[in-house]
Design an enzyme around this catalytic site. Structure first.
Site, short mmCIF file in Angstrom:
data_model
loop_
_atom_site.label_atom_id
_atom_site.label_comp_id
_atom_site.label_asym_id
_atom_site.label_seq_id
_atom_site.Cartn_x
_atom_site.Cartn_y
_atom_site.Cartn_z
CD GLU A 111 -0.34 -7.68 16.01
OE1 GLU A 111 -0.29 -7.31 17.19
OE2 GLU A 111 -0.55 -6.91 15.06
CG HIS A 133 7.37 -1.71 18.02
ND1 HIS A 133 8.06 -2.25 16.97
CD2 HIS A 133 6.10 -2.15 17.91
CE1 HIS A 133 7.22 -2.97 16.23
NE2 HIS A 133 6.02 -2.92 16.78
NE ARG A 145 5.02 -5.27 20.57
CZ ARG A 145 3.99 -4.53 20.23
NH1 ARG A 145 3.66 -3.50 20.98
NH2 ARG A 145 3.29 -4.78 19.17
CG HIS A 156 5.41 0.72 20.75
ND1 HIS A 156 5.04 1.53 19.71
CD2 HIS A 156 4.54 -0.33 20.73
CE1 HIS A 156 4.00 1.00 19.09
NE2 HIS A 156 3.67 -0.11 19.70
NE ARG A 160 1.31 -2.75 24.07
CZ ARG A 160 1.05 -2.40 22.80
NH1 ARG A 160 -0.18 -2.17 22.41
NH2 ARG A 160 2.03 -2.28 21.93
C1 LIG Z 1 2.83 3.66 15.94
C2 LIG Z 1 1.95 2.94 16.93
C3 LIG Z 1 1.34 1.75 16.57
C4 LIG Z 1 0.52 1.08 17.48
N1 LIG Z 1 -0.12 -0.07 17.08
C5 LIG Z 1 -1.01 -0.66 17.93
C6 LIG Z 1 -1.81 -1.76 17.51
O1 LIG Z 1 -1.72 -2.20 16.36
N2 LIG Z 1 -2.66 -2.31 18.41
C7 LIG Z 1 -2.80 -1.86 19.69
O2 LIG Z 1 -3.60 -2.38 20.46
N3 LIG Z 1 -2.06 -0.79 20.10
C8 LIG Z 1 -1.19 -0.18 19.26
N4 LIG Z 1 -0.46 0.90 19.68
C9 LIG Z 1 -0.73 1.43 21.02
C10 LIG Z 1 -2.05 2.18 21.00
O3 LIG Z 1 -2.15 2.89 19.78
C11 LIG Z 1 -2.16 3.17 22.16
O4 LIG Z 1 -1.89 2.52 23.36
C12 LIG Z 1 -3.56 3.74 22.22
O5 LIG Z 1 -3.91 4.27 20.97
C13 LIG Z 1 -3.66 4.82 23.27
O6 LIG Z 1 -4.90 5.44 23.12
P1 LIG Z 1 -5.32 6.60 24.11
O7 LIG Z 1 -6.69 7.02 23.69
O8 LIG Z 1 -5.11 6.16 25.50
O9 LIG Z 1 -4.27 7.76 23.82
P2 LIG Z 1 -3.92 8.56 22.48
O10 LIG Z 1 -4.50 7.94 21.28
O11 LIG Z 1 -2.46 8.80 22.49
O12 LIG Z 1 -4.68 9.94 22.69
C14 LIG Z 1 -4.30 10.84 23.70
C15 LIG Z 1 -5.08 12.12 23.53
O13 LIG Z 1 -4.89 12.95 24.67
C16 LIG Z 1 -4.56 14.26 24.27
N5 LIG Z 1 -3.80 14.89 25.35
C17 LIG Z 1 -2.67 14.45 25.95
N6 LIG Z 1 -2.29 15.30 26.92
C18 LIG Z 1 -3.19 16.30 26.93
C19 LIG Z 1 -3.35 17.48 27.70
N7 LIG Z 1 -2.47 17.84 28.65
N8 LIG Z 1 -4.38 18.30 27.43
C20 LIG Z 1 -5.28 18.00 26.46
N9 LIG Z 1 -5.18 16.89 25.70
C21 LIG Z 1 -4.16 16.05 25.93
C22 LIG Z 1 -3.79 14.05 22.98
O14 LIG Z 1 -3.72 15.22 22.26
C23 LIG Z 1 -4.66 12.96 22.34
O15 LIG Z 1 -5.81 13.53 21.76
C24 LIG Z 1 0.35 1.58 18.78
C25 LIG Z 1 0.98 2.78 19.14
C26 LIG Z 1 1.76 3.46 18.23
C27 LIG Z 1 2.41 4.74 18.63
#
Ligand SMILES: Cc1cc2nc3c(=O)[nH]c(=O)nc-3n(C[C@H](O)[C@H](O)[C@H](O)COP(=O)(O)OP(=O)(O)OC[C@H]3O[C@@H](n4cnc5c(N)ncnc54)[C@H](O)[C@@H]3O)c2cc1C
Length: 548
Positions: A126, A249, A295, A356, A391
């Site tokens: 990437e 993004h 990006r 993003h 990032r």
């Molecule tokens: C379309 C897309 C593609 C991506 N592709 C990549 C990739 O290929 N590789 C990579 O490394 N990264 C990628 N990213 C970034 C990566 O997906 C995210 O940074 C990562 O998944 C974040 O994970 P997380 O567990 O921190 O949060 P999330 O997966 O967003 O989970 C957050 C959780 O917290 C909960 N929550 C939030 N606020 C509250 C609240 N007040 N009370 C209770 N629950 C709450 C939500 O409901 C959810 O369950 C991508 C992001 C997107 C949007």
């Protein structure tokens, strides 16, 4: 209500960070309560397409991955954090494979005639990575990973899940007027089913609430990314760092029904080109790496070309590759494009940039600890020093894994203080009434996101930031008043958090008197010399230094 000292660890969020913390703790025998504001795993993780960066190939090395990460971070990464994450990358992938995640394997032709490999898995390259090092499950990596982990969490005897519960605020010892260092003692969360706020005792609380990209009008993120964790931690007395670094993004599909459908970076990794509406390429004139530039450079180039030409979008074109190759490598993207009337295999598709990834967040150490004892932040909600000013693609899922493992190891190692004897006051609803109309909330929500898009977007100026700051302050006072008078619901809780996050982003952007990484301002287009590079750290009024 007096809290009992049963002391389960409370994990907020069911994305990759939350699920990993919960499973690591539960597998080690700790009781865990997981809260999620929608269904358990609704969040960014399950939409991740590209994959997870890790050192898995014999042609790769820790040094090379560290170097690429530092280069992307534009002089602001914490090298200890980067090294820690990269060194742990292979272990994390091994753990996922042990959990049952099916990553894409190399095809037969890729095995034949090759040297002995460390990895039987197919790796993609990437933007910003100097070698192929992104392990993936076709083009829907997040879905494969999250389905596997979620299935385990749902059936784990040590994990209780509270879905449709949105956390409202953290209860700290300082808020209760207790003496000593500020520590976490509990949490208020709104049960969407009952409409009432429940009080949970929590001496160990893990924020895994994801990012804040919903603060912008256009975003690749799902509706859950409203910065709740950052806003709650800020109100609890935690420092917040580097919020000005918002990653846009470059290539979201431009279509009214696909408001957050992303065309993965891996497409450009496999040869897709960016074109203007007349078919000409423009990236080579912006950067020597052309479409494989990091990006932020690609997003800024698209923003520049769209504004210069007055175009609604530019185009992403992979039609030079054989249709079979495209369908095999990008089955989900090809199918989704086809559903919306675009044939990725034969024609360029229209794309625009969208918010993003939130690089900044709640300041933590290498174990995910924040400024409030017992409160951890893991995943996109945190600012660990890994990303610096930008990032590197596919490092964020890796950060979720490495810091989730470090935080859970730390939680297992230290004795929990418990909450025995702490009187947790119930949520007071006696002074509020039901809101008579929702229009104030929806109007403010739209205004906030548009203001951020127009004035705090990819290219910034002091004037635009000050304009945004003024508007956001007005919105803040209106929302505060509304919040004190009316019964809370999901939208109001999220809006209150978003406006706080908007304020933190603007303040951080105004503090930075240079352009660096993702923060680009026409007033200070130069990057300050290396020795002057520093993080933006915002300190809340109620901050109590944990070292004091
Ligand atoms: C379309 C897309 C593609 C991506 N592709 C990549 C990739 O290929 N590789 C990579 O490394 N990264 C990628 N990213 C970034 C990566 O997906 C995210 O940074 C990562 O998944 C974040 O994970 P997380 O567990 O921190 O949060 P999330 O997966 O967003 O989970 C957050 C959780 O917290 C909960 N929550 C939030 N606020 C509250 C609240 N007040 N009370 C209770 N629950 C709450 C939500 O409901 C959810 O369950 C991508 C992001 C997107 C949007």
């Amino acid at each position: 209500m007096a809290a009992e000292n049963t002391d389960p660890v409370v994990v907020l969020g069911g994305g990759l960070a939350g699920l990993t913390v919960a499973l690591r703790l539960a597998d080690a025998g700790r009781k865990v309560v997981m809260l999620a504001k929608r269904q358990l795993s609704e969040g960014s993780s399950q939409y991740a397409q590209g994959g997870i960066a890790a050192v898995l190939d014999e042609d790769d090395s820790v040094e090379s991955h560290v170097e690429d990460t530092l280069r992307a971070g534009a002089g602001l990464c914490n090298e200890d954090s980067v090294r820690f994450v990269v060194e742990e990358s292979a272990n994390c992938i091994e753990w996922l494979i042990d959990q049952g995640v099916q990553f894409t394997r190399k095809g037969k032709e890729e095995h034949d005639g090759q040297k002995a490999e460390l990895s039987p898995y197919h790796l993609t390259r990437e933007g910003g990575h100097s070698v192929r090092r992104v392990i993936h499950a076709d083009d829907a990596t997040g879905r494969a990973v999250i389905r596997t982990l979620e299935a385990r969490a749902r059936t784990h005897a040590n994990i209780e899940t509270l879905e449709q519960h949105i956390a409202v605020d953290i209860i700290t010892s300082a808020k209760l007027g207790l003496p000593g260092a500020n520590r976490c003692v509990g949490l208020y969360a709104l049960s969407k089913a009952s409409g009432h706020v429940v009080t949970l005792a929590a001496s160990t609380l893990v924020l895994a609430t994801g990012g804040a990209s919903k603060v912008y009008l256009y975003t690749s993120n799902p509706d859950t990314s409203t910065g709740d964790g950052v806003a709650m931690a800020w109100r609890a007395g935690c420092r917040v760092s580097n919020m000005e670094f918002v990653q846009f993004h470059p290539t979201c599909l431009y279509h009214p029904e696909a408001k957050s459908f992303l065309l993965s970076e891996a497409l450009r990794g496999e040869g897709a080109l960016l074109r203007l509406p007349d078919g000409s390429r423009f990236m080579p004139s912006h950067d020597d790496r052309a479409e494989l530039a990091p990006r932020d450079i690609v997003a800024r180039a698209i923003d520049y070309e769209m504004k210069r030409g007055g175009y609604d979008s530019v185009y992403l074109d992979i039609s030079d590759k054989p249709a079979k190759f495209i369908r095999e490598h990008f089955p989900n993207i090809t199918e989704r494009c086809a559903d919306l009337g675009f044939d990725l295999t034969s024609k360029p598709v229209p794309v625009v940039p969208a918010a993003h990834y939130t690089c900044g967040g709640v300041l933590t150490d290498l174990s995910g600890r924040t400024d409030v004892a017992g409160l951890y932040a893991v995943g996109e909600v945190s600012s660990t020093g890994l990303h610096g000013a930008n990032r590197l693609a596919s490092n964020s899922l890796l950060e979720c894994l490495t810091f989730a493992m470090a935080a859970s190891a730390r939680i297992l190692k230290v004795d929990s203080i418990g909450t025995a004897g702490v009187e947790l006051p119930d949520w007071d609803e006696s002074q509020v009434t039901d809101a008579d109309e929702q229009i104030v909330v929806t109007h403010n929500w739209d205004e906030l996101r548009r203001t951020m898009w127009d004035y705090v977007g990819i290219v910034r100026t002091n004037k635009r930031l000050e304009r945004a700051s003024h508007r956001v302050r007005l919105l803040q006072s209106e929302i505060r008043e509304y919040y004190s008078n009316f019964r809370i619901d999901n939208n109001l809780i999220e809006l209150r958090n978003l406006v706080t996050v908007a304020d933190l982003i603007i303040r951080s952007a105004l503090d930075r008197k240079e352009s660096r990484g993702l923060h680009y301002t026409l007033d200070y287009p130069e990057t300050l010399p290396g020795e002057q590079a520093k993080d933006t750290v915002l300190v809340p009024d109620n901050f109590i230094d944990p070292q004091s």
